[in-house]
Design a protein around this motif. Structure first.
Motif, short mmCIF file in Angstrom:
data_model
loop_
_atom_site.label_atom_id
_atom_site.label_comp_id
_atom_site.label_asym_id
_atom_site.label_seq_id
_atom_site.Cartn_x
_atom_site.Cartn_y
_atom_site.Cartn_z
N GLY A 224 0.80 -1.21 0.00
CA GLY A 224 0.00 0.00 0.00
C GLY A 224 0.84 1.26 0.00
N ILE A 225 0.18 2.37 0.38
CA ILE A 225 0.82 3.67 0.35
C ILE A 225 1.55 3.92 1.66
CG2 ILE A 225 0.40 6.16 0.10
CD1 ILE A 225 -2.08 5.46 -1.49
N GLY A 226 2.70 4.57 1.58
CA GLY A 226 3.46 4.93 2.77
C GLY A 226 4.71 4.11 2.91
N PRO A 227 5.58 4.52 3.84
CA PRO A 227 6.85 3.80 4.02
C PRO A 227 6.65 2.44 4.66
CG PRO A 227 6.58 5.50 5.70
CD PRO A 227 5.44 5.66 4.74
N LYS A 228 7.57 1.54 4.36
CA LYS A 228 7.53 0.21 4.98
C LYS A 228 8.01 0.32 6.41
CE LYS A 228 8.31 -2.22 0.62
NZ LYS A 228 8.20 -1.01 -0.21
N GLY A 229 7.57 -0.61 7.28
CA GLY A 229 7.98 -0.58 8.66
C GLY A 229 7.20 -1.58 9.47
N ILE A 230 7.15 -1.35 10.79
CA ILE A 230 6.46 -2.22 11.72
C ILE A 230 5.23 -1.50 12.25
CG2 ILE A 230 6.67 -3.46 13.91
CD1 ILE A 230 8.36 -4.60 11.69
N GLU A 231 4.14 -2.26 12.44
CA GLU A 231 2.93 -1.67 12.99
C GLU A 231 2.52 -2.43 14.24
OE1 GLU A 231 -0.11 -1.21 10.06
OE2 GLU A 231 0.95 0.44 9.05
N ILE A 232 2.16 -1.66 15.26
CA ILE A 232 1.67 -2.20 16.54
C ILE A 232 0.24 -1.73 16.69
CG2 ILE A 232 2.03 -2.29 19.03
CD1 ILE A 232 4.93 -1.38 18.52
N ALA A 233 -0.69 -2.68 16.80
CA ALA A 233 -2.11 -2.35 16.91
C ALA A 233 -2.64 -2.81 18.26
CB ALA A 233 -2.89 -3.01 15.79
N VAL A 234 -3.40 -1.94 18.92
CA VAL A 234 -4.04 -2.25 20.20
C VAL A 234 -5.54 -2.16 20.00
CG1 VAL A 234 -4.31 -1.57 22.61
CG2 VAL A 234 -2.08 -1.35 21.51
N GLU A 235 -6.24 -3.27 20.27
CA GLU A 235 -7.69 -3.32 20.07
C GLU A 235 -8.41 -3.40 21.39
OE1 GLU A 235 -8.87 -6.48 17.53
OE2 GLU A 235 -8.09 -5.56 15.70
N ASP A 236 -9.64 -2.86 21.41
CA ASP A 236 -10.50 -3.00 22.58
C ASP A 236 -11.91 -3.32 22.10
OD1 ASP A 236 -12.08 -0.55 22.14
OD2 ASP A 236 -10.25 0.53 22.70
N ALA A 237 -12.80 -3.57 23.03
CA ALA A 237 -14.18 -3.91 22.71
C ALA A 237 -15.13 -2.88 23.29
CB ALA A 237 -14.53 -5.31 23.23
N GLY A 238 -14.68 -1.63 23.37
CA GLY A 238 -15.49 -0.58 23.96
C GLY A 238 -16.47 0.04 22.98
N PRO B 96 -17.63 -4.65 17.73
CA PRO B 96 -17.61 -3.35 18.42
C PRO B 96 -16.24 -3.08 19.03
CG PRO B 96 -19.60 -4.58 18.98
CD PRO B 96 -18.71 -5.53 18.23
N GLY B 97 -15.86 -1.82 19.03
CA GLY B 97 -14.56 -1.45 19.59
C GLY B 97 -13.78 -0.57 18.63
N ILE B 98 -12.54 -0.33 18.99
CA ILE B 98 -11.67 0.53 18.18
C ILE B 98 -10.29 -0.09 18.14
CG2 ILE B 98 -10.76 2.00 20.00
CD1 ILE B 98 -12.08 3.17 16.56
N ARG B 99 -9.52 0.33 17.15
CA ARG B 99 -8.18 -0.22 16.92
C ARG B 99 -7.22 0.95 16.75
NH1 ARG B 99 -6.05 -4.92 14.20
NH2 ARG B 99 -4.32 -4.43 12.81
N PHE B 100 -6.27 1.08 17.67
CA PHE B 100 -5.23 2.10 17.57
C PHE B 100 -4.00 1.46 16.94
CE2 PHE B 100 -7.93 4.01 20.72
CZ PHE B 100 -7.81 5.37 20.49
N VAL B 101 -3.50 2.10 15.86
CA VAL B 101 -2.39 1.55 15.11
C VAL B 101 -1.21 2.53 15.18
CG1 VAL B 101 -1.61 0.65 12.87
CG2 VAL B 101 -4.02 0.42 13.54
N VAL B 102 -0.05 1.99 15.54
CA VAL B 102 1.20 2.76 15.58
C VAL B 102 2.09 2.24 14.45
CG1 VAL B 102 3.26 3.35 16.91
CG2 VAL B 102 1.03 3.20 18.04
N HIS B 103 2.45 3.12 13.53
CA HIS B 103 3.35 2.75 12.43
C HIS B 103 4.74 3.30 12.74
CE1 HIS B 103 4.71 1.97 8.29
NE2 HIS B 103 5.38 3.11 8.44
N LEU B 104 5.75 2.41 12.76
CA LEU B 104 7.13 2.80 13.04
C LEU B 104 8.03 2.34 11.91
CD1 LEU B 104 7.25 1.69 16.79
CD2 LEU B 104 6.98 4.02 15.94
N PRO B 105 8.57 3.26 11.12
CA PRO B 105 9.48 2.86 10.03
C PRO B 105 10.91 2.67 10.55
CG PRO B 105 9.13 5.22 9.97
CD PRO B 105 8.30 4.70 11.12
N ILE B 106 11.09 1.72 11.52
CA ILE B 106 12.38 1.61 12.20
C ILE B 106 12.90 0.18 12.23
CG2 ILE B 106 12.04 3.63 13.66
CD1 ILE B 106 10.97 1.78 15.82
#
Length: 481
Positions: A396-410, A468-478
């Motif tokens: 996809g679009i953007g730099p390659k790297g590592i992604e950390i996703a935190v999900e909840d059911a709120g 139901p819930g949300i997903r926070f995604v952190v993209h780190l090109p490191i």
């Protein structure tokens, strides 16, 4: 059938599209349309005057010739003249080159050329002349333009017609029209070039101001406008630079104030924390109401302590002293240790096989705070995180790297709040509606600052499983290996 409302919407959409046109485009269009209108008006005027002059000149010459020839015929006509003599008379008339004479005597017609015959004379012209009135008419005969003039010859039941060709004038006018059209097109193109040059020169200061404003909006308050050559813009340039300087000075004052206040608060806060800790060691000796008050005081002191620490961290970003202390480490082991150290409950961690061996170069302290803040946010507003996911971002679009996703059911985050939720002191409508007031709205702002310092980005989105819930995604090109 089109209604009034439909027409109104059409014109509103047309007006909106017109307003969206760039200013430079509107200036160029103004040059082009003005030049096109003037060149068209000039061309039409020149063409009409030239045509009128040419036709009037030809008609005047033809009228003089026809009048002379008609008088010659009138003098030589007699009741006993023979047809052969009439034919010779018509053939010997002094006519301009290309003109075709036609003579009617009684019911007989005489013409030296079959290129124009009695049948080519328009019926309306013939009736007018035979009624005793001279007349003229322009029309086409076998795709050729002619000026036909008819003069009655009284006393002999005769009439004389002469057809003058106008093809030479038609060719001349055609060439003139082509020249005028070509000249108008050339002038219009030249005006477009002049409009482009003029708009570029006139709008350059505005473009510079727009670029400077964008740079300031991105946080570069050192941006200034260079003084231009135009004296009219000196006041604008000076005012803009003074405004940015005042803004920079005010922001610097606010940043120093926040930093100094946070530092000043640490000493009494440490004393207050120590006093509360001493009181907690003697908690069992206190009466019930005093223990309740002590619990509330302990909770508020802890919250105040976190607030001061967050404000100090934010102030480091504001004054530009935040720096990365980079280490190389295994990402999966780091996340597992960070979760066990910051979360009171076990949270499942899902990791792609390739990511399990990846080593990264990053600031451990800041990444621990990122994970801690995301887990704390899920605990406060969504009942806790339900999973953490580590994976490569290589498509996809953007730099390659590592992604950390935190999900909840709120309850999730409304679509119109997903960008503003990372602003400072923003807690969203869900937190306010549920009465959740334990946070101050700096946790996610610090997450964005820490991730941005690593040249990464963070966002929130719906869960991939559509639950139901949300997903926070952190993209780190490191990623290192």
């Amino acid at each position: 059938m089109e209604t009034t409302g439909q027409r109104s919407r059409f014109w509103r959409r047309a007006g909106s599209r017109a307003r969206r046109l760039r200013l430079r485009t509107r200036i160029i269009l103004s040059f082009v349309l003005t030049t096109l209108l003037l060149s068209a008006l000039l061309s039409v005027t020149v063409f009409a005057l030239t045509r009128q002059n040419l036709l009037n000149g030809r008609e005047n010459d033809a009228l003089a010739t026809v009048g002379f020839n008609a008088s010659v015929i009138n003098r030589r006509l007699s009741p006993d003249i023979e047809s052969e003599a009439l034919q010779n008379l018509v053939s010997t008339l002094a006519t301009p080159e290309g003109s075709r004479p036609v003579l009617r005597v009684g019911g007989d017609w005489f013409q030296p050329s079959f290129e124009f015959e009695q049948g080519d004379i328009d019926e309306r012209l013939r009736r007018t002349v035979e009624s005793g009135k001279p007349a003229r008419m322009r029309y086409r005969v076998r795709d050729k333009p002619f000026l036909v003039i008819g003069i009655p010859i009284p006393g002999h039941n005769a009439s004389y017609y002469e057809a003058t060709p106008l093809d030479e004038i038609e060719d001349t006018l055609g060439s003139l029209g082509l020249i005028l059209a070509s000249g108008g097109g050339g002038v219009t193109l030249a005006s477009a070039a002049v409009g482009f040059w003029a708009s570029r020169r006139l709008l350059r200061p505005l473009v510079d101001i727009g670029e400077a404003a964008q740079s300031i909006a991105r946080g570069d308050l050192s941006t200034r406008l260079e003084p231009g050559a135009a004296r009219e813009l000196v006041t604008l340039t000076d005012s803009f630079n003074d405004m940015v300087g005042a803004l920079q000075h005010r922001i610097a004052q606010d940043e120093r104030f926040a930093s100094e206040v946070s530092h000043e608060l640490r000493s009494p806060l440490m004393t207050l924390s120590a006093s509360v800790e001493v009181m907690n060691t003697r908690r069992a000796e206190l009466p019930e109401r005093a223990r309740t008050a002590l619990d509330l005081l302990t909770e508020d002191v802890n919250r105040f302590e976190h607030l001061v620490e967050d404000l100090l961290e934010i102030s480091r970003f504001d004054v530009g002293t935040a720096e990365l202390d980079l280490d190389v480490f295994n990402l999966l082991e780091f996340v597992e240790n960070a979760v066990s150290a910051t979360s009171p409950v076990a949270i499942p961690i899902s990791c792609e096989p390739a990511v399990a061996r990846v080593r990264v170069r990053a600031d451990k302290r800041r990444l621990v705070q990122v994970i801690d803040n995301l887990l704390s946010n899920a605990q406060k507003y969504a009942g806790g995180a339900t999973g953490i996911f580590l994976y490569h971002h290589s498509m996809g679009i953007g730099p390659k790297g590592i992604e950390i996703a935190v999900e909840d059911a709120g309850p999730g985050v409304a679509a119109d709040e997903r960008e503003h939720i990372f602003d400072r002191f923003s807690r969203g409508r869900q937190a306010v509606e549920r009465g959740t007031t334990t946070g101050v709205g700096l946790g996610l702002a610090l997450v964005a600052e820490h991730v941005g310092l690593h040249q990464g980005r963070v966002w929130c989105e719906d869960r991939l499983d559509r639950l139901p819930g949300i997903r926070f995604v952190v993209h780190l090109p490191i990623a290192v290996s």
